[in-house]
Design an enzyme around this catalytic site. Structure first.
Site, PDB file in Angstrom:
ATOM      1  CG  HIS A 143      47.873  78.197  19.257  1.00  0.00           C
ATOM      2  ND1 HIS A 143      49.190  77.782  19.347  1.00  0.00           N
ATOM      3  CD2 HIS A 143      47.200  77.194  18.639  1.00  0.00           C
ATOM      4  CE1 HIS A 143      49.303  76.572  18.826  1.00  0.00           C
ATOM      5  NE2 HIS A 143      48.106  76.197  18.381  1.00  0.00           N
ATOM      6  CG  HIS A 199      56.729  79.716  12.726  1.00  0.00           C
ATOM      7  ND1 HIS A 199      56.038  78.578  13.069  1.00  0.00           N
ATOM      8  CD2 HIS A 199      57.821  79.289  12.041  1.00  0.00           C
ATOM      9  CE1 HIS A 199      56.683  77.522  12.629  1.00  0.00           C
ATOM     10  NE2 HIS A 199      57.774  77.919  11.978  1.00  0.00           N
ATOM     11  CG  HIS A 243      61.307  80.729   9.016  1.00  0.00           C
ATOM     12  ND1 HIS A 243      62.191  80.160   9.906  1.00  0.00           N
ATOM     13  CD2 HIS A 243      60.266  79.858   8.922  1.00  0.00           C
ATOM     14  CE1 HIS A 243      61.706  78.992  10.323  1.00  0.00           C
ATOM     15  NE2 HIS A 243      60.536  78.791   9.741  1.00  0.00           N
ATOM     16  CB  CYS A 281      51.768  75.993  21.883  1.00  0.00           C
ATOM     17  SG  CYS A 281      52.396  76.945  20.478  1.00  0.00           S
ATOM     18  CB  CYS A 314      51.542  79.575  23.369  1.00  0.00           C
ATOM     19  SG  CYS A 314      50.263  79.678  22.093  1.00  0.00           S
ATOM     20  N   GLY A 369      58.272  71.093   6.222  1.00  0.00           N
ATOM     21  CA  GLY A 369      59.277  71.343   7.251  1.00  0.00           C
ATOM     22  C   GLY A 369      58.765  72.107   8.454  1.00  0.00           C
TER      23      GLY A 369
HETATM   24  P1  AMP Z   1      59.643  75.535  11.265  1.00  0.00           P
HETATM   25  O1  AMP Z   1      60.626  74.458  10.995  1.00  0.00           O
HETATM   26  O2  AMP Z   1      59.214  76.328  10.065  1.00  0.00           O
HETATM   27  O3  AMP Z   1      58.461  75.040  12.086  1.00  0.00           O
HETATM   28  O4  AMP Z   1      60.410  76.601  12.162  1.00  0.00           O
HETATM   29  C1  AMP Z   1      60.576  76.478  13.528  1.00  0.00           C
HETATM   30  C2  AMP Z   1      61.773  77.300  13.897  1.00  0.00           C
HETATM   31  O5  AMP Z   1      61.739  77.529  15.293  1.00  0.00           O
HETATM   32  C3  AMP Z   1      63.107  76.635  13.567  1.00  0.00           C
HETATM   33  O6  AMP Z   1      63.827  77.446  12.639  1.00  0.00           O
HETATM   34  C4  AMP Z   1      63.796  76.555  14.931  1.00  0.00           C
HETATM   35  O7  AMP Z   1      65.189  76.812  14.861  1.00  0.00           O
HETATM   36  C5  AMP Z   1      63.071  77.602  15.728  1.00  0.00           C
HETATM   37  N1  AMP Z   1      63.061  77.409  17.171  1.00  0.00           N
HETATM   38  C6  AMP Z   1      62.783  76.267  17.828  1.00  0.00           C
HETATM   39  N2  AMP Z   1      62.837  76.473  19.171  1.00  0.00           N
HETATM   40  C7  AMP Z   1      63.160  77.786  19.335  1.00  0.00           C
HETATM   41  C8  AMP Z   1      63.370  78.623  20.480  1.00  0.00           C
HETATM   42  N3  AMP Z   1      63.259  78.163  21.741  1.00  0.00           N
HETATM   43  N4  AMP Z   1      63.702  79.916  20.273  1.00  0.00           N
HETATM   44  C9  AMP Z   1      63.823  80.398  19.018  1.00  0.00           C
HETATM   45  N5  AMP Z   1      63.629  79.667  17.908  1.00  0.00           N
HETATM   46  C10 AMP Z   1      63.308  78.376  18.064  1.00  0.00           C
HETATM   47 ZN    ZN Z   2      50.839  78.528  20.207  1.00  0.00          ZN
END
Ligand code: AMP
Ligand code: ZN
Length: 117
Positions: A45, A97, A99, A3, A6, A90
């Site tokens: 997780h 998580h 935003h 993950c 994680c 999305g």
């Molecule tokens: P979601 O589309 O709601 O699942 O959000 C996932 C978010 O994780 C997206 O906005 C990505 O830009 C972000 N993301 C993906 N990989 C990384 C990473 N290595 N570091 C920081 N953010 C990331």
């Molecule tokens: Zn996780």
């Protein structure tokens, strides 16, 4: 566990840390869509909002406590918290998580949902 978040939480993958406590980790989104775009995640997780139940829902309170602390620490007066749950919404990373978006005047309405057909 394979993950991404994680691995970020345990330091296997680097991140720009914003905040951390016993329950929560926050870091800058790698592809920001606003001047301030942080992700706030529980250290536990949990795949998605749909997996929140009476055994783990306390982490959601911790997420919002963290958001308020981050906002105060950084002088952010106005912000939006978004959770995407499931593919159509999305959600690309299957670790719960939120935003945290700020630094721009945000609109609100159907157009923000994109094309639905
Ligand atoms: P979601 O589309 O709601 O699942 O959000 C996932 C978010 O994780 C997206 O906005 C990505 O830009 C972000 N993301 C993906 N990989 C990384 C990473 N290595 N570091 C920081 N953010 C990331
Ligand atoms: Zn996780």
């Amino acid at each position: 566990m394979d993950c991404l978040f994680c691995k970020i939480i345990n330091g296997e993958i680097p991140s720009a840390k914003v905040y951390e406590d016993e329950f929560v980790y926050s870091f800058k989104d790698i592809s920001p869509i606003a001047p301030v775009h942080y992700l706030i995640v529980p250290k536990q997780h949990i795949c998605c909002a749909n997996a929140i139940d009476e055994t783990n829902s306390a982490v959601v309170a911790k997420i919002f406590e963290a958001a308020a602390k981050i906002a105060k620490a950084e002088g952010i007066e106005s912000y939006r918290i978004i959770n995407n749950c499931g593919d159509d919404a999305g959600q690309t990373v299957k670790h719960l998580h939120f935003h945290m978006l700020a630094g721009v005047k945000m609109g609100w309405g159907a157009e923000s949902l994109g094309k639905t057909e």
